[in-house]
Design a protein around this motif. Structure first.
Motif, PDB file in Angstrom:
ATOM      1  N   UNK A 171       0.853  -1.185   0.000  1.00 14.95           N
ATOM      2  CA  UNK A 171       0.000   0.000   0.000  1.00 14.95           C
ATOM      3  C   UNK A 171       0.895   1.243   0.000  1.00 14.95           C
ATOM      4  N   UNK A 172       0.309   2.391  -0.330  1.00 13.71           N
ATOM      5  CA  UNK A 172       1.118   3.596  -0.396  1.00 13.71           C
ATOM      6  C   UNK A 172       0.303   4.816   0.019  1.00 13.71           C
ATOM      7  N   UNK A 173       1.031   5.877   0.333  1.00 10.46           N
ATOM      8  CA  UNK A 173       0.405   7.168   0.645  1.00 10.46           C
ATOM      9  C   UNK A 173       1.373   8.269   0.254  1.00 10.46           C
ATOM     10  N   UNK A 174       0.840   9.431  -0.110  1.00 11.54           N
ATOM     11  CA  UNK A 174       1.650  10.612  -0.401  1.00 11.54           C
ATOM     12  C   UNK A 174       1.503  11.610   0.739  1.00 11.54           C
ATOM     13  N   UNK A 175       2.621  12.191   1.158  1.00 10.14           N
ATOM     14  CA  UNK A 175       2.635  13.138   2.272  1.00 10.14           C
ATOM     15  C   UNK A 175       3.219  14.461   1.787  1.00 10.14           C
ATOM     16  N   UNK A 176       2.515  15.548   2.091  1.00 12.74           N
ATOM     17  CA  UNK A 176       2.951  16.891   1.704  1.00 12.74           C
ATOM     18  C   UNK A 176       3.695  17.505   2.887  1.00 12.74           C
ATOM     19  N   UNK A 177       5.027  17.499   2.818  1.00 12.02           N
ATOM     20  CA  UNK A 177       5.824  18.020   3.924  1.00 12.02           C
ATOM     21  C   UNK A 177       5.809  19.544   3.991  1.00 12.02           C
ATOM     22  N   UNK A 178       5.273  20.212   2.972  1.00  9.50           N
ATOM     23  CA  UNK A 178       5.193  21.668   3.017  1.00  9.50           C
ATOM     24  C   UNK A 178       3.992  22.133   3.833  1.00  9.50           C
ATOM     25  N   UNK A 179       3.122  21.198   4.204  1.00 13.27           N
ATOM     26  CA  UNK A 179       1.920  21.538   4.972  1.00 13.27           C
ATOM     27  C   UNK A 179       2.079  21.116   6.432  1.00 13.27           C
ATOM     28  N   UNK A 223      -0.211  20.340   8.261  1.00  7.97           N
ATOM     29  CA  UNK A 223      -1.171  19.257   8.497  1.00  7.97           C
ATOM     30  C   UNK A 223      -0.574  17.882   8.245  1.00  7.97           C
ATOM     31  N   UNK A 224       0.653  17.820   7.746  1.00  7.51           N
ATOM     32  CA  UNK A 224       1.287  16.515   7.540  1.00  7.51           C
ATOM     33  C   UNK A 224       1.461  15.766   8.856  1.00  7.51           C
ATOM     34  N   UNK A 225       1.529  16.497   9.973  1.00 13.62           N
ATOM     35  CA  UNK A 225       1.682  15.828  11.267  1.00 13.62           C
ATOM     36  C   UNK A 225       0.398  15.117  11.680  1.00 13.62           C
ATOM     37  N   UNK A 226      -0.701  15.423  11.006  1.00 13.61           N
ATOM     38  CA  UNK A 226      -1.973  14.748  11.272  1.00 13.61           C
ATOM     39  C   UNK A 226      -2.256  13.626  10.280  1.00 13.61           C
TER      40      UNK A 226
END
Length: 258
Positions: A195-203, A205-208
């Motif tokens: 499985x996979x997910x994309x995370x936006x480190x510029x936001x 909200x990535x900590x959520x």
């Protein structure tokens, strides 16, 4: 060959050798978006086959809890000037059926349990045979792999079992200036499927994110940005470009002299 045709051919060669597709550089380009998306999971580690556990049982009466501990193994090292010995606690490997072989109790199913659940299970069972047992369970092979545009890619073994994606990137000495920060990809095996997910480190909200806390054997991939791809293409084709431009310059000079 006419001079104009020759010049056009060489220019075409230069363009062809200086162009490169993103497909030459990017990993994981064809993931099944509708099937492989990761869903929110508990932040506590869930034990899986191939995990290696250390389980230590203590209590108010050491003699009664001793049978529930694996023997300690001695390792001796020596050289020309000295000889040293060290003691190592044996570990439990979760087999492909999700079981471990535990002293006294035999085969125990631990796959799918969290640390707190396994601790409670063992404490309850040992309490029937020993007074006030204290069970300490640890995951000995919590590893994370970080690939792509980071300063120090590799596979890292963590001492902690509560690791965030930011901490994992810290182990890899952070992203390079060429890493895409909006689409950091996380790949995880869930019930035998990737499985996979994309995370936006510029936001912030990535900590959520539901995958902010990592599971053992997670893979983090930082995709290169367009600047990196262009520079890689340029570096790969430098010699070809210089040769082609030199040839073109020579030909033009010859015809100008005529």
């Amino acid at each position: 060959m006419k001079p104009r045709i020759l010049i056009i051919s060489i220019l075409a060669l230069i363009i062809a050798t200086s162009c490169s597709s993103r497909k030459d550089f990017i990993y994981f380009q064809d993931e099944p978006l509708s099937e492989g998306q990761l869903s929110p999971e508990p932040t506590e580690i869930i034990y899986k086959p191939d995990d290696i556990l250390t389980i230590n049982v203590t209590g108010s009466d050491p003699a009664t809890v001793m049978p529930f501990n694996l023997p300690v193994v001695s390792h001796n090292t020596s050289n020309l000037t000295s000889a040293q010995g060290s003691l190592t606690q044996q570990t439990y490997l979760i087999d492909y059926n999700g079981n471990i072989e535990f002293p006294v109790f035999g085969t125990l199913k631990v796959e799918g349990l969290t640390r707190s659940e396994l601790t409670t299970l063992l404490t309850d069972r040992i309490s029937t045979m020993a007074k006030d047992p204290i069970v300490n369970v640890r995951l000995a092979n919590f590893t994370i792999t970080v690939l792509g545009e980071v300063s120090n890619p590799g596979t890292f073994t963590m001492q902690d079992e509560r690791v965030t994606i930011l901490e994992a990137l810290g182990y890899a000495n952070d992203l390079t200036i060429f890493g895409k920060r909006k689409t950091v990809k996380l790949i995880r095996e869930v019930e035998g499927k990737k499985k996979f997910a994309n995370i936006d480190l510029t936001s912030i909200n990535s900590v959520n994110s539901p995958v902010y806390y990592l599971q053992q054997n997670d893979v983090i991939y930082v995709e290169p940005n367009n600047a990196k791809i262009r520079s890689s293409t340029y570096n790969q084709n430098n010699s070809v470009l210089i040769s082609a431009i030199g040839t073109l310059t020579t030909i033009i000079a010859v015809f100008l002299i005529r």
